[in-house]
Design a protein around this motif. Structure first.
Motif, mmCIF file in Angstrom:
data_model
loop_
_atom_site.group_PDB
_atom_site.id
_atom_site.type_symbol
_atom_site.label_atom_id
_atom_site.label_comp_id
_atom_site.label_asym_id
_atom_site.label_seq_id
_atom_site.Cartn_x
_atom_site.Cartn_y
_atom_site.Cartn_z
ATOM 1 N N SER A 29 -63.662 43.027 -26.322
ATOM 2 C CA SER A 29 -64.814 43.858 -26.709
ATOM 3 C C SER A 29 -64.377 45.162 -27.366
ATOM 4 O O SER A 29 -64.986 45.607 -28.342
ATOM 5 N N HIS A 51 -64.474 50.139 -19.770
ATOM 6 C CA HIS A 51 -64.456 50.016 -21.229
ATOM 7 C C HIS A 51 -64.238 51.375 -21.889
ATOM 8 O O HIS A 51 -63.491 51.480 -22.875
ATOM 9 N N ASP A 113 -71.941 46.610 -22.490
ATOM 10 C CA ASP A 113 -71.734 45.561 -21.491
ATOM 11 C C ASP A 113 -73.009 45.528 -20.663
ATOM 12 O O ASP A 113 -73.220 46.370 -19.799
ATOM 13 N N ILE A 250 -71.777 42.550 -24.916
ATOM 14 C CA ILE A 250 -71.561 41.511 -23.907
ATOM 15 C C ILE A 250 -72.876 41.265 -23.189
ATOM 16 O O ILE A 250 -73.482 42.191 -22.637
#
Length: 318
Positions: A29, A51, A113, A250
């Motif tokens: 990602s 992330h 996400d 995601i």
């Protein structure tokens, strides 16, 4: 320094949040953002910070990351101060407003996400999981909005049936709604155990956990207005992304994945295709990668990643 919005002085930063949420498809990602020098990037789902930390690790001097999360618990996962990082405590549906506030007129990449953090499922007091007896809250932002209990006790039967059918894809949504409407006449449905007592008899034992998870998912989506927020965020991202900017998202269930796929392929949540005179599809994006799913190794080490799907698209030039 890290810039905060609506920060409590009592919050102490920590350096890791693996117990809060294990980041899914981390390398894939973040690599999908194609980070460039001087770029401005946004992580609209900070959560445990996994992330965001990886983006910051790859972020060159002169670049900047803005990370969003509406949950006060997520704010505790901010690490050491970093001049390249700004935390915004807000729902990502207000992305455009906050970028304007910070004087940002374009971004070069956005990561989302959309999964619920493991922390929320494992925190018995939040009411996200049927594994614990707790108040039916389910609010990501505990400062405002209706709780799941409010919805179960106040929505009319037809509206409840729609929520269970649309957001939970429950084929017996009408029966469930009727049972809830009948039960609340005797006593309010305020806790997970109250709710389970009403709906458990309607589920076959071999599918009980899956059906219950979908039912709780439906309530959570309604409580947090997740589909509306997603549509608004993607519309803002499309406006803010510079030509060549990347959208890396995601998803975990078919409802949100359909919206993301439609926006990337057709430029709108409904997937309505518009074509020019020559039959070319008018869309602001081009797909960068085919659909990406977690490896077998990741699925085994992090079972909650099993339903994850990553889509990456690039903003076309004007």
């Amino acid at each position: 320094m890290i810039m905060y919005t609506d920060t409590s002085k009592d919050i102490q930063p920590i350096t890791t949040a693996q117990g809060y949420h294990v980041p899914v498809l981390l390398d894939e990602s973040v690599s999908g953002l194609d980070i460039k020098p001087g770029g401005i990037y946004v992580d609209v789902t900070f959560g445990g910070g996994g992330h965001s930390r990886e983006i910051l690790r790859r972020l060159p001097e002169g670049a900047h990351l803005y990370s969003f999360d509406q949950d006060a618990d997520a704010e505790r996962n901010i690490g050491a101060p970093d001049k390249k990082f700004t935390f915004v405590r807000s729902n990502f549906r207000y992305l455009k407003n906050w970028m304007r506030y910070y004087g940002v007129d374009h971004i070069d990449g956005l990561l989302a996400d959309l999964g619920v953090s493991s922390h929320h499922f494992d925190d018995a007091e939040r009411g996200f999981s049927f594994r614990f007896d707790a108040p039916l809250d389910m609010r990501m932002n505990k400062r405002a909005g209706q709780t799941a209990a409010d919805i179960l006790n106040n929505y009319d039967e037809a509206r409840l049936a729609d929520i269970f059918y649309i957001y939970g894809e429950m084929k017996n949504s009408r029966r469930i709604a009727a049972a809830v409407a009948k039960a609340r006449q005797t006593a309010p449905i305020n806790t997970t155990s109250d709710f389970l007592a009403v709906v458990e008899p309607m589920f076959k034992r071999e599918r009980e956990k899956k059906d219950m998870a979908r039912l709780f998912q439906a309530l959570r989506i309604e409580v947090n207005h997740e589909m509306d927020a997603l549509r608004e965020m993607l519309a803002a991202a499309t406006q803010l992304l510079a030509p060549g900017g990347r959208l890396s998202v995601i998803t975990y269930h078919s409802l949100e994945d359909r919206i993301v796929k439609n926006v990337m392929k057709a430029g709108n949540p409904e997937g309505k295709v518009e074509q020019d005179f020559f039959g070319h599809i008018n869309t602001p994006y081009r797909m960068v990668e085919k659909l990406i799913i977690p490896s077998e190794e990741e699925q085994q080490s992090n079972p909650r990643s099993r339903s994850a799907k990553l889509r990456v698209a690039e903003r076309k030039g004007e």
